[in-house]
Write a protein that holds these residues in place. Structure first.
Motif, PDB file in Angstrom:
ATOM      1  N   SER A   1      41.054  23.876  37.466  1.00 53.20           N
ATOM      2  CA  SER A   1      40.404  22.596  37.200  1.00 53.20           C
ATOM      3  C   SER A   1      40.343  21.741  38.448  1.00 53.20           C
ATOM      4  N   TRP A   2      39.491  20.755  38.379  1.00 51.81           N
ATOM      5  CA  TRP A   2      39.389  19.726  39.419  1.00 51.81           C
ATOM      6  C   TRP A   2      39.758  18.374  38.809  1.00 51.81           C
ATOM      7  N   PHE A   3      40.531  17.639  39.564  1.00 55.72           N
ATOM      8  CA  PHE A   3      40.859  16.257  39.228  1.00 55.72           C
ATOM      9  C   PHE A   3      40.491  15.397  40.424  1.00 55.72           C
ATOM     10  N   ARG A   4      40.449  14.105  40.207  1.00 54.92           N
ATOM     11  CA  ARG A   4      40.212  13.197  41.315  1.00 54.92           C
ATOM     12  C   ARG A   4      41.039  11.938  41.125  1.00 54.92           C
ATOM     13  N   GLN A   5      41.294  11.285  42.245  1.00 56.49           N
ATOM     14  CA  GLN A   5      42.036  10.032  42.194  1.00 56.49           C
ATOM     15  C   GLN A   5      41.506   9.094  43.260  1.00 56.49           C
ATOM     16  N   ALA A   6      41.034   7.942  42.818  1.00 57.73           N
ATOM     17  CA  ALA A   6      40.561   6.904  43.724  1.00 57.73           C
ATOM     18  C   ALA A   6      41.694   5.915  43.973  1.00 57.73           C
ATOM     19  N   PRO A   7      41.658   5.203  45.080  1.00 63.97           N
ATOM     20  CA  PRO A   7      42.719   4.219  45.375  1.00 63.97           C
ATOM     21  C   PRO A   7      42.861   3.212  44.240  1.00 63.97           C
ATOM     22  N   GLY A   8      44.096   3.019  43.802  1.00 62.94           N
ATOM     23  CA  GLY A   8      44.371   2.054  42.746  1.00 62.94           C
ATOM     24  C   GLY A   8      44.021   2.527  41.355  1.00 62.94           C
ATOM     25  N   SER A   9      43.596   3.781  41.231  1.00 62.65           N
ATOM     26  CA  SER A   9      43.202   4.316  39.925  1.00 62.65           C
ATOM     27  C   SER A   9      44.078   5.486  39.532  1.00 62.65           C
ATOM     28  N   GLU A  10      44.076   5.793  38.254  1.00 65.35           N
ATOM     29  CA  GLU A  10      44.823   6.945  37.781  1.00 65.35           C
ATOM     30  C   GLU A  10      44.051   8.232  38.062  1.00 65.35           C
ATOM     31  N   ARG A  11      44.792   9.325  38.089  1.00 64.69           N
ATOM     32  CA  ARG A  11      44.167  10.624  38.257  1.00 64.69           C
ATOM     33  C   ARG A  11      43.251  10.907  37.067  1.00 64.69           C
ATOM     34  N   GLU A  12      42.101  11.512  37.349  1.00 68.85           N
ATOM     35  CA  GLU A  12      41.059  11.697  36.347  1.00 68.85           C
ATOM     36  C   GLU A  12      40.586  13.142  36.327  1.00 68.85           C
ATOM     37  N   PHE A  13      40.437  13.688  35.136  1.00 73.29           N
ATOM     38  CA  PHE A  13      39.921  15.048  34.971  1.00 73.29           C
ATOM     39  C   PHE A  13      38.441  15.066  35.324  1.00 73.29           C
ATOM     40  N   VAL A  14      38.045  16.030  36.135  1.00 71.89           N
ATOM     41  CA  VAL A  14      36.648  16.165  36.538  1.00 71.89           C
ATOM     42  C   VAL A  14      35.995  17.354  35.836  1.00 71.89           C
ATOM     43  N   ALA A  15      36.599  18.531  35.997  1.00 68.18           N
ATOM     44  CA  ALA A  15      36.010  19.742  35.431  1.00 68.18           C
ATOM     45  C   ALA A  15      37.067  20.829  35.332  1.00 68.18           C
ATOM     46  N   GLY A  16      36.903  21.731  34.369  1.00 66.17           N
ATOM     47  CA  GLY A  16      37.846  22.818  34.184  1.00 66.17           C
ATOM     48  C   GLY A  16      37.133  24.105  33.825  1.00 66.17           C
ATOM     49  N   LEU A  17      37.770  25.212  34.192  1.00 65.62           N
ATOM     50  CA  LEU A  17      37.216  26.539  33.935  1.00 65.62           C
ATOM     51  C   LEU A  17      38.297  27.365  33.258  1.00 65.62           C
ATOM     52  N   ARG A  18      38.036  27.766  32.011  1.00 62.34           N
ATOM     53  CA  ARG A  18      39.001  28.547  31.223  1.00 62.34           C
ATOM     54  C   ARG A  18      38.283  29.778  30.700  1.00 62.34           C
ATOM     55  N   GLY A  19      38.609  30.934  31.292  1.00 59.54           N
ATOM     56  CA  GLY A  19      37.866  32.132  30.950  1.00 59.54           C
ATOM     57  C   GLY A  19      36.414  31.928  31.344  1.00 59.54           C
TER      58      GLY A  19
ATOM     59  N   MET B   1      34.496  29.640  29.876  1.00 65.36           N
ATOM     60  CA  MET B   1      34.103  28.322  29.376  1.00 65.36           C
ATOM     61  C   MET B   1      34.323  27.247  30.440  1.00 65.36           C
ATOM     62  N   THR B   2      33.415  26.279  30.464  1.00 63.13           N
ATOM     63  CA  THR B   2      33.535  25.151  31.385  1.00 63.13           C
ATOM     64  C   THR B   2      33.657  23.848  30.612  1.00 63.13           C
ATOM     65  N   TYR B   3      34.381  22.910  31.199  1.00 61.18           N
ATOM     66  CA  TYR B   3      34.628  21.630  30.567  1.00 61.18           C
ATOM     67  C   TYR B   3      34.489  20.549  31.628  1.00 61.18           C
ATOM     68  N   TYR B   4      34.017  19.373  31.210  1.00 59.41           N
ATOM     69  CA  TYR B   4      33.748  18.317  32.170  1.00 59.41           C
ATOM     70  C   TYR B   4      34.244  16.967  31.660  1.00 59.41           C
ATOM     71  N   GLY B   5      34.567  16.100  32.616  1.00 58.45           N
ATOM     72  CA  GLY B   5      34.880  14.740  32.276  1.00 58.45           C
ATOM     73  C   GLY B   5      33.632  14.032  31.759  1.00 58.45           C
ATOM     74  N   THR B   6      33.841  13.015  30.948  1.00 57.50           N
ATOM     75  CA  THR B   6      32.702  12.346  30.306  1.00 57.50           C
ATOM     76  C   THR B   6      31.780  11.660  31.307  1.00 57.50           C
TER      77      THR B   6
END
Length: 127
Positions: free
Chosen positions: A35-53, A55-60
């Motif tokens: 998976s990919w996550f991201r974190q901007a200054p002053g913000s919490e870590r955020e889910f970006v995208a994931g790959l499971r088998g 299947m792909t999943y994305y942040g809203t």
């Protein structure tokens, strides 16, 4: 042990594109969730995208702009994040994460469920 190494970050203008890469070394079983996550200054870590088998999943917030994929033809177990139509609010450090465990969707989006992390790559979207 697993090592993750991200690359591909940089400075891009709004509307531009970048492709991030995450190369996994060590135990190279293809059953890892990546998976990919991201974190901007002053913000919490955020889910970006994931790959499971297969299947792909994305942040809203992605809304069709990003695509996660795996280089299955390569023995290097590389995962990519193609980012298009980038916006200034996409500016952050992007991290690659991996886990050998089987996660359900709700837990796949939570960074604390991943054992392995890369060092991060900076993405800056600015004119």
């Amino acid at each position: 042990q697993v090592q993750l190494a991200e690359s591909g970050g940089g400075l891009v203008q709004p509307g531009g594109s970048l492709r991030l890469s995450c190369e996994r070394s060590g135990r190279t079983s293809s059953t890892y969730i990546m998976s990919w996550f991201r974190q901007a200054p002053g913000s919490e870590r955020e889910f970006v995208a994931g790959l499971r088998g297969g299947m792909t999943y994305y942040g809203t917030f992605v809304k069709g702009r990003f695509t996660i994929s795996r280089d299955s033809a390569s023995a290097k177990n590389t995962v990519f994040l193609q980012m298009n139509n980038l916006k200034p609010e996409d500016t952050a450090v992007y991290y690659c994460a991996a886990t050998p465990r089987s996660l359900i969707l709700s837990t796949l989006r939570v960074g604390n469920n991943y054992e392995y992390w890369g060092q991060g790559t900076q993405v800056t979207v600015s004119s």
